[in-house]
Design a protein around this motif. Structure first.
Motif, short mmCIF file in Angstrom:
data_model
loop_
_atom_site.label_atom_id
_atom_site.label_comp_id
_atom_site.label_asym_id
_atom_site.label_seq_id
_atom_site.Cartn_x
_atom_site.Cartn_y
_atom_site.Cartn_z
N ARG A 108 -39.88 -4.82 -105.77
CA ARG A 108 -39.28 -5.95 -106.03
C ARG A 108 -38.08 -6.53 -105.53
O ARG A 108 -37.33 -5.28 -104.70
N LEU A 109 -37.79 -7.67 -105.12
CA LEU A 109 -36.47 -8.09 -104.42
C LEU A 109 -35.49 -8.10 -105.24
O LEU A 109 -35.32 -8.80 -106.21
N ASP A 110 -34.42 -7.23 -104.73
CA ASP A 110 -33.18 -7.36 -105.35
C ASP A 110 -32.37 -8.65 -104.74
O ASP A 110 -31.84 -8.26 -103.72
N LYS A 111 -32.31 -9.72 -105.52
CA LYS A 111 -31.51 -10.65 -104.86
C LYS A 111 -29.96 -10.66 -104.69
O LYS A 111 -29.57 -10.97 -103.82
N GLY A 112 -29.53 -9.79 -105.57
CA GLY A 112 -27.90 -9.45 -105.31
C GLY A 112 -27.77 -8.76 -104.19
O GLY A 112 -27.01 -9.06 -103.30
N ALA A 114 -29.78 -8.61 -101.61
CA ALA A 114 -30.40 -9.23 -100.33
C ALA A 114 -29.08 -10.20 -99.98
O ALA A 114 -28.70 -10.71 -98.72
N ALA A 115 -28.56 -10.90 -101.14
CA ALA A 115 -27.30 -11.90 -100.98
C ALA A 115 -26.34 -11.10 -100.26
O ALA A 115 -25.51 -11.52 -99.14
N ARG A 116 -25.70 -9.80 -100.69
CA ARG A 116 -24.82 -9.28 -99.89
C ARG A 116 -25.11 -8.40 -98.51
O ARG A 116 -24.25 -8.78 -97.70
N ARG A 119 -24.75 -11.83 -96.33
CA ARG A 119 -23.27 -12.04 -96.63
C ARG A 119 -22.41 -11.08 -95.32
O ARG A 119 -21.94 -11.55 -94.45
#
Length: 150
Positions: A108-112, A114-116, A119
């Motif tokens: 599963r993609l951990d969106k948080g 991935a965003a970190r 960034r």
């Protein structure tokens, strides 16, 4: 004496194949006895829906495969019989269940996270310093990146 006459009824070249076939039939019989010893409703209640589907498909495929072998022993070509289409239909459903199982196991993609990651990959230390300065003096506008490049 009866064993000797039974051994002479078939060619000795297929003796190993018959032995393997006999052991396979015995193992199928053992598995079927285990499945048949427990009431089907009790077995289905213990399984989740995906495992119930797997059990139903396995049962249908096994039964149809045994019928395929029966047709072969009777001298009927099973490829010209409707059993071939039935086996293909069951295989299609088995592939669907396999896809569902693989999707369940997929990462599963951990969106948080991935965003970190993005960034931090785009992190500019000069930009961080300019944000601190801008926060300290609100009247000044932070310099843009284009002005730094000139």
């Amino acid at each position: 004496m009866a064993a000797e006459s039974a051994a002479e009824d078939y060619p000795h070249e297929i003796d190993e194949q018959l032995t393997c076939f006999d052991s396979s039939v015995t193992s199928v019989k053992t598995i079927l006895e285990q499945l048949m010893s427990m009431p089907r409703n009790d077995l289905m209640q213990k399984l989740d829906p995906l495992d119930q589907a797997k059990l139903d498909l396995m049962s249908a495929y096994t039964l149809n495969s045994l019928f395929w072998m029966y047709l072969v022993t009777q001298g009927i070509n099973p490829r010209e019989h409707g059993i071939k289409q039935e086996l293909e239909r069951i295989r299609t459903y088995m592939n669907r269940v396999k896809e569902i199982t693989e999707k369940k196991k997929a990462a599963r993609l951990d969106k948080g996270a991935a965003a970190r990651f993005v960034r931090s990959a785009l992190y500019d230390p000069d930009d961080k310093d300019s944000k601190k300065k801008a926060a300290g003096t609100s009247s000044e506008t932070p310099p843009s990146k284009r002005s730094k490049q000139k």
